[in-house]
Design an enzyme around this catalytic site. Structure first.
Site, PDB file in Angstrom:
ATOM      1  N   HIS A  12       1.763   4.586  -2.815  1.00  0.00           N
ATOM      2  CA  HIS A  12       1.876   6.038  -2.582  1.00  0.00           C
ATOM      3  C   HIS A  12       3.265   6.528  -3.014  1.00  0.00           C
ATOM      4  O   HIS A  12       3.410   7.578  -3.644  1.00  0.00           O
ATOM      5  CB  HIS A  12       1.699   6.351  -1.094  1.00  0.00           C
ATOM      6  CG  HIS A  12       0.277   6.305  -0.610  1.00  0.00           C
ATOM      7  ND1 HIS A  12      -0.700   7.126  -1.122  1.00  0.00           N
ATOM      8  CD2 HIS A  12      -0.336   5.569   0.353  1.00  0.00           C
ATOM      9  CE1 HIS A  12      -1.860   6.886  -0.483  1.00  0.00           C
ATOM     10  NE2 HIS A  12      -1.660   5.943   0.414  1.00  0.00           N
ATOM     11  N   GLU A  64      -4.584   7.872  -3.091  1.00  0.00           N
ATOM     12  CA  GLU A  64      -5.067   6.609  -2.546  1.00  0.00           C
ATOM     13  C   GLU A  64      -5.344   5.604  -3.675  1.00  0.00           C
ATOM     14  O   GLU A  64      -5.216   4.401  -3.479  1.00  0.00           O
ATOM     15  CB  GLU A  64      -6.319   6.868  -1.701  1.00  0.00           C
ATOM     16  CG  GLU A  64      -6.700   5.748  -0.759  1.00  0.00           C
ATOM     17  CD  GLU A  64      -5.682   5.466   0.347  1.00  0.00           C
ATOM     18  OE1 GLU A  64      -4.775   6.308   0.571  1.00  0.00           O
ATOM     19  OE2 GLU A  64      -5.767   4.397   0.959  1.00  0.00           O
ATOM     20  N   HIS A 116       0.833  -1.210   0.000  1.00  0.00           N
ATOM     21  CA  HIS A 116       0.000   0.000   0.000  1.00  0.00           C
ATOM     22  C   HIS A 116       0.869   1.261   0.000  1.00  0.00           C
ATOM     23  O   HIS A 116       0.723   2.129  -0.872  1.00  0.00           O
ATOM     24  CB  HIS A 116      -0.912  -0.022   1.235  1.00  0.00           C
ATOM     25  CG  HIS A 116      -1.829   1.150   1.343  1.00  0.00           C
ATOM     26  ND1 HIS A 116      -3.141   1.108   0.944  1.00  0.00           N
ATOM     27  CD2 HIS A 116      -1.624   2.422   1.780  1.00  0.00           C
ATOM     28  CE1 HIS A 116      -3.707   2.278   1.148  1.00  0.00           C
ATOM     29  NE2 HIS A 116      -2.800   3.098   1.654  1.00  0.00           N
ATOM     30  N   GLU A 117       1.780   1.337   0.951  1.00  0.00           N
ATOM     31  CA  GLU A 117       2.616   2.543   1.049  1.00  0.00           C
ATOM     32  C   GLU A 117       3.537   2.661  -0.159  1.00  0.00           C
ATOM     33  O   GLU A 117       3.869   3.771  -0.592  1.00  0.00           O
ATOM     34  CB  GLU A 117       3.423   2.548   2.352  1.00  0.00           C
ATOM     35  CG  GLU A 117       2.581   2.464   3.641  1.00  0.00           C
ATOM     36  CD  GLU A 117       1.459   3.500   3.749  1.00  0.00           C
ATOM     37  OE1 GLU A 117       1.567   4.570   3.127  1.00  0.00           O
ATOM     38  OE2 GLU A 117       0.458   3.215   4.450  1.00  0.00           O
TER      39      GLU A 117
HETATM   40 ZN    ZN Z   1      -3.111   5.220   1.809  1.00  0.00          ZN
END
Ligand code: ZN
Length: 508
Positions: free
Chosen positions: A267, A302, A263-264
């Site tokens: 980003h 996101e 997830h990170e």
């Molecule tokens: Zn996030």
């Protein structure tokens, strides 16, 4: 120096101040001894105020006027004209917010957060209620200062998701619920998926090694990045040259850190992919001075974390490719498990009380519940003292579960205690956008499935960089969607993704 260069240099200085803030925040959340918190809060407040004062100054107004005049007649779609335009809009908004209001929000933050922590510990909503009421009042004032026509929530959304409104969210949520709720009912009636092996002890060093290897396979550049430990994981960037991620290792829950890192990384890839020409430019600064965000919006950002975490990381093709390596690293925990069983376990759907542990389907219901409550608090149709009752009623309606305590219910998230209203929708917007971008990538790259199946993420990363990442925050989320996918925000591709994937995982 030309008028535009002068404007850009001044904005770059503000950006540097915000980067210093980010360094202090990163340090505070990863390295700082606990008792440093009070003074660190003051340091962050001072630097943030300096940045805010510079940005809202008369001098900034004059630089903007000059840059505006100098760029007249230039391509209106070019980066320069866009930078001046968006800075102008943000400047106008920031000037409308009284400094006293910014100050009061900042001052109340730590005491309100402390009250929330105590209330959560003691399961005592009443202890937090007056602080929450104050935050609601201040946010209604903030909405009034920023300005809106239809709904006060529209003004707050502007900070996170420019162009989004309460009315558009309501439409989006109705469409999503119509697709998700029947699917969830069907899944709830299906036999439970075996996932016991996910909670066997697994060494944090091994979790880190696997997560980081995949992050690099996705394209995360460690010469411009690093991975640290934080209780509440996040990504933070200074410039495209220094983009850091964090995670949290749970000794008896293998997927937590792994998917957290995916997830990170999503980003981080966005930030590392910004065009070098935009570094230290007006396109990489957070103009409102409230948050540092690099992409088109929180939702767009996101969408990239969700794309890499869910669309790629939770796909069958991904685990068919990478499960053997995972099994080698965790031979005891995963003895007798195969790629298919692992894929099914990490995609099991289970209505739960806690948002951050929710699966791809129920996560959105947690978000809708919060957003509907936020809208009600802002337009006055929901009173703070009624929150526990409303929370529990919505949990029952959407997820079929009722929290046994307020600590596991209305008190579970930190957001409201810190005075932030309006960011929750961006999580669901991210899910929706991720599916739209993925659909467009499939359209543009006919062999994509085959390359993904072999663990080659370069073609996808190159496409995302070319179409999304390199532009930084030059385009609004809606413009970006139109340019890349040919349409604005639409629930269709996301619902199709959920129906295809979970329809197969949970056949009728
Ligand atoms: Zn996030």
């Amino acid at each position: 120096m030309t008028a535009y260069d002068e404007f850009n240099a001044y904005v770059a200085e503000i950006n540097d101040l915000l980067c210093a803030v980010n360094t202090l925040v990163w340090d505070g959340r990863t390295q700082m001894p606990p008792d440093g918190a009070t003074t660190r809060g003051l340091q962050v407040a001072t630097l943030s105020r300096l940045a805010q004062e510079r940005f809202t100054s008369d001098h900034m107004g004059r630089l903007l006027d000059a840059a505006d005049a100098a760029t007249q007649g230039e391509d209106a779609d070019g980066y320069r004209a866009r930078a001046v335009r968006s800075a102008r809009e943000a400047y106008a908004v920031a000037r409308r917010i009284p400094l006293a209001l910014v100050g009061e929000l900042a001052e109340r933050k730590s005491i309100s957060q402390q009250a929330w922590e105590e209330a959560k510990q003691r399961n005592d909503f009443g202890h937090f209620a007056p602080h929450l009421a104050a935050m609601v009042r201040l946010n209604r004032e903030l909405a009034g200062a920023i300005g809106y026509t239809a709904h006060p929530y529209d003004a707050l959304l502007l900070q996170y998701e420019p162009g989004m409104t309460a009315a558009r969210l309501a439409t989006l949520f109705t469409e999503l619920k119509a697709g998700i709720l029947p699917l969830l009912l069907r899944i709830a009636a299906a036999p439970a998926v075996d996932a016991a092996f996910l909670t066997l002890p697994s060494a944090p060093e091994q979790q880190r090694a696997f997560g980081l290897a995949i992050a690099q396979a996705f394209g995360y550049d460690l010469r411009r990045g690093r991975l640290d430990v934080a209780a509440h994981p996040f990504e933070v960037s200074f410039t495209r040259q220094d983009v850091r991620i964090t995670t949290r290792y749970q000794p008896t829950y293998l997927p937590g850190a792994i998917f957290g890192i995916f997830h990170e990384t999503g980003h981080a890839l966005y930030e590392q992919g910004v065009d070098p020409a935009l570094t230290r430019s007006a396109h990489t600064t957070d103009f409102l001075g409230l948050y540092a965000v690099g992409g088109a919006s929180f939702g767009t950002h996101e969408s990239q974390s969700r794309l890499w975490e869910n669309q790629i990381g939770r796909s069958r093709a991904f685990w068919q490719c990478h499960f053997p390596r995972l099994q080698q690293m965790f031979p005891d925990q995963l003895a007798g498990v195969d790629a298919e069983r692992f894929y099914r376990a990490v995609n099991r759907v289970q209505p739960s009380l806690i948002r951050v542990e929710a699966d791809e389907i129920t996560y959105n219901l947690h978000i809708m519940l919060r957003v509907e409550i936020e809208m009600g608090l802002m337009d006055g149709s929901i009173a703070v003292e009624d929150l526990p009752r409303i929370w529990n009623a919505k949990m029952r309606e959407y997820l079929g579960v009722i929290p046994p305590t307020d600590s596991q219910g209305v008190l579970q998230d930190i957001h409201w205690s810190t005075g932030y209203f309006g960011s929750f929708p961006t999580y669901t917007i991210g899910n929706v956008m991720a599916a739209q971008f993925m659909e467009a990538a499939q359209r543009d790259l006919p062999g994509l499935d085959q390359t993904l199946a072999t663990g080659d993420y370069q073609p996808l990363l190159a496409w995302l960089t070319e179409n999304i990442y390199r532009h930084g925050r030059a385009y609004s989320p809606e413009e970006l969607l139109m340019r890349v996918t040919g349409s604005g925000l639409q629930a269709g591709p996301y619902l199709a993704h959920l129906q295809t994937k979970f329809g197969e995982l949970y056949p009728q």
